[in-house]
Design an enzyme around this catalytic site. Structure first.
Site, PDB file in Angstrom:
ATOM      1  N   GLU A   1       9.552  -7.098  -3.579  1.00 31.08           N
ATOM      2  CA  GLU A   1       9.369  -8.394  -2.921  1.00 31.08           C
ATOM      3  C   GLU A   1      10.379  -8.575  -1.797  1.00 31.08           C
ATOM      4  OE1 GLU A   1       7.903 -11.547  -4.928  1.00 31.08           O
ATOM      5  OE2 GLU A   1       7.083 -10.385  -6.590  1.00 31.08           O
TER       6      GLU A   1
ATOM      7  N   GLN B   1      44.319  -5.282 -17.443  1.00 33.20           N
ATOM      8  CA  GLN B   1      44.133  -6.039 -16.201  1.00 33.20           C
ATOM      9  C   GLN B   1      42.876  -5.623 -15.445  1.00 33.20           C
ATOM     10  OE1 GLN B   1      47.802  -5.671 -14.047  1.00 33.20           O
ATOM     11  NE2 GLN B   1      48.903  -7.030 -15.427  1.00 33.20           N
TER      12      GLN B   1
ATOM     13  N   GLU C   1       0.852  -1.197   0.000  1.00 37.38           N
ATOM     14  CA  GLU C   1       0.000   0.000   0.000  1.00 37.38           C
ATOM     15  C   GLU C   1       0.884   1.241   0.000  1.00 37.38           C
ATOM     16  OE1 GLU C   1      -2.725  -0.221   3.257  1.00 37.38           O
ATOM     17  OE2 GLU C   1      -3.699  -2.024   2.442  1.00 37.38           O
TER      18      GLU C   1
END
Lengths: 385, 258
Positions: free
Chosen positions: A364, A280, A133
């Site tokens: 989530e 590198q 919400e």
């Protein structure tokens, strides 16, 4: 990309076949469309039917409900391949499968399963999941949406925010507070008093439809109440646990896409008369990227096996999601850096993945909350309750 | 086979599929130059064979063929390739197991034995495998069977006991009419192979797959060729862009090329 640690040896033939087929589909049908879809903020509608035809919606469910009884590793591999295409596409499949079909399967009545699941597997009905919400994110227990018992059903009031698939949904699994705790409801979007506002101006997950659900005295009949959801907040959290497992695989799919692009580019791009891959600092980046991808894949594979045996705990899933999202975001940023100015062009896909992963990192369950879940496991002390 | 309805109802197709290094892999030559290094390299179905499987499945969907058998010759891992073909719509699979690397003639002889055993009327193969690029197996098989052949098919049209095959040739299109039984090899533009759906992948797990050792076919599969040396193509330097024809002529002169 190269199977560095020969993890394919751990997979069954059908798992490899699904992954390779899906990889071919994503390469041919998804990736070429994504730069435009992202730029124009459109979820390509054709993906809805195509993912259903490929059998990806609710794939772990029994055949009688439209699934394929696929293993959790198969589901994970599917998420990985879909998110190699775009996090929005994987989100669509996650939400439909783990957040909508799964709760109906697990908490629904037989009549609800019969009515909805097969149609959802065929993409004749699209679902969305309403938990978050405007003022309740990491703390879902503080939700303000209410469900009041009335004759023959329930009256729902409240607002749900940041809801993936909302603008294209036919139904919403809405979680609301009743006098006895949090319960789940199947709210059909044509119910009176229900409306959806599309959320625009996003700079992440642009190729995913996101919306706000507004419920104003929405009457939900008793037959749409999820009877098994009487365990309270545990019910929506178990759905998130399913989805987070897929996210752990998916985020690494996005990381794989970025890594592959960075390797290819660094071998072709010449500066100071040699490929930048010969420097590198670039090699160190590439080595770190591959290492993190392989580590996360090992984690996902073991977690998938445990899930199959019903031995995976929520804290394991939290750690997998937390680690995969953080490393995928870092990999996307490193890859962006290797490509220099080209790294910000949609043509090279990396910036799209990078921006998407900013969402995947916090949705989530934010990175912070997953750390606290793991911290609670280690210490026995909850830092957030 | 002479009878129209009979042909419709009984046509069996054999499709040969080879497990090859995936087309996305950049192969590396082994340090002893004996071969390319395929240890731990991603493998998949030869793309031309995917097209052969797709064509057979379409013939079945049109009701022209009744049954599709796929065959692969090679090590145990070929079973994954066969399961892929079963997921795409083949009915059963035969795995001829061998760890030896068979040359086209040996493969054609094995396929001939299977054609006779399985009583098929049509064999569809990829025009070549992308590893050896031999482009010989289909032709050799047709010769051994003494069947008509149409190679590099870009369209296949079956009618009663005849099959019309369109081929892309230098001057345009050539259409051959063959009397079944026949051998067809596929070109890239014949069709676009479908994607296997998850339900079909799961169904494929239950379809019959029989493994037979290559020795059971009683065929001499020993190699006729010896590989002397395998080398990577020479690296090409990047070209340069020139502004005009004059510059080009001058450059060619300087380089001693004209």
């Amino acid at each position: 990309m190269e199977d560095f640690l020969l993890l394919d040896n751990q997979l069954a033939d059908d798992e490899i076949i699904l992954r390779d087929n899906l990889r071919r589909w994503v390469d041919a049908e998804v990736i070429p469309k994504m730069p435009n879809a992202f730029e124009q903020a459109i979820f390509p509608k054709e993906f809805i039917q195509q993912t259903a035809d490929l059998g990806l919606l609710g794939m772990t469910l029994p055949q009688q409900y439209g699934g394929s009884e696929a293993s959790y590793i198969t589901y994970g591999l599917a998420c990985q391949e879909l998110e190699r295409g775009d996090s929005g596409l994987r989100s669509f499949v996650s939400v439909q499968s783990s957040l909508c079909m799964y709760p109906i399967f697990r908490y629904g009545s037989e009549q609800q399963k019969q009515r909805f699941l097969k149609k959802m597997a065929q993409a004749k009905l699209i679902g969305c999941f309403g938990l978050t919400e405007p003022d309740a994110g990491s703390d879902p227990a503080s939700m303000k949406t209410t469900a009041k018992k009335v004759a023959g059903g329930w009256l729902l009031n409240g607002t749900k925010m940041w809801i993936t698939n909302a603008p294209i949904a036919d139904l919403a699994i809405v979680w609301a507070k009743t006098s006895e705790g949090i319960r789940g409801f199947i709210v059909e979007t044509e119910f009176k008093g229900f409306s959806c506002n599309e959320i625009s101006h996003k700079l992440s997950l642009r190729a995913s439809a996101t919306g706000e659900l507004v419920l104003q005295d929405v009457f939900v009949p008793d037959e749409n109440y999820l009877p098994g959801s009487d365990r309270g907040l545990g019910a929506p959290l178990s759905c998130l646990n399913q989805a987070r497992y897929g996210i752990a695989w998916g985020a690494i799919g996005a990381a794989m896409a970025c890594y592959e692009k960075a390797v290819e580019y660094s071998l072709e791009r010449k500066q100071f008369d040699k490929p930048i891959a010969s420097f590198q600092l670039i090699q160190k980046d590439l080595a770190e990227m591959l290492t993190e991808i392989v580590k996360a894949q090992c984690f996902n594979l073991q977690l998938g096996k445990l899930k199959q045996e019903n031995k995976a705990s929520a804290v394991m899933v939290s750690m997998a999601k937390m680690n995969a999202c953080r490393e995928a975001l870092n990999i996307a940023r490193q890859a962006r850096n290797i490509l220099g100015a080209n790294g910000i062009s949609l043509e090279y896909h990396i910036i799209r993945h990078m921006n998407n992963l900013e969402t995947v990192f916090t949705y989530e369950g934010t990175d912070n909350v997953h750390h606290l879940i793991v911290g609670r496991h280690i210490t026995g002390i909850s830092a957030f309750e | 086979m002479r009878d129209y309805l009979g042909a419709l109802l009984t046509m069996k197709i054999l499709v040969a599929v080879k497990r090859v290094v995936d087309y996305n892999v950049k192969v590396r030559v082994k340090s002893d130059h004996s071969n390319v290094d395929i240890a731990n390299v991603k493998m998949s179905m030869n793309p031309f064979d995917e097209i052969a499987v797709e064509e057979a499945v379409r013939l079945k969907e049109k009701g022209i063929a009744e049954d599709i058998t796929v065959v692969s010759i090679g090590p145990a891992k070929c079973q994954e390739t066969l399961r892929t073909a079963l997921a795409l719509g083949a009915d059963q699979a035969i795995h001829v197991e061998t760890d030896a690397n068979l040359e086209p003639l040996a493969v054609a002889k094995c396929l001939k034995a299977l054609v006779e055993r399985e009583q098929v009327q049509l064999v569809i193969l990829g025009k070549q495998a992308i590893d050896g690029d031999n482009n010989q197996t289909g032709q050799m098989l047709a010769a051994l069977l003494d069947w008509p052949q149409a190679t590099f098919a870009s369209a296949v049209e079956c009618q009663a006991d005849k099959v019309a095959v369109t081929r892309e040739i230098d001057g345009g299109l050539e259409t051959l009419s063959l009397t079944l039984p026949a051998v067809i090899t596929t070109d890239l533009r014949l069709n676009e192979p479908r994607y296997a759906s998850l339900p079909n992948i799961m169904k494929a797990k239950k379809k019959p797959l029989n493994t037979i050792p290559v020795t059971e076919l009683n065929i001499d599969v020993s190699p006729r060729l010896t590989t002397v040396k395998v080398e990577a193509p020479a690296e090409r330097d990047a070209g340069i862009k020139l502004e005009s024809v004059e510059q080009l002529v001058e450059k060619l002169k300087v380089e001693g090329l004209i």
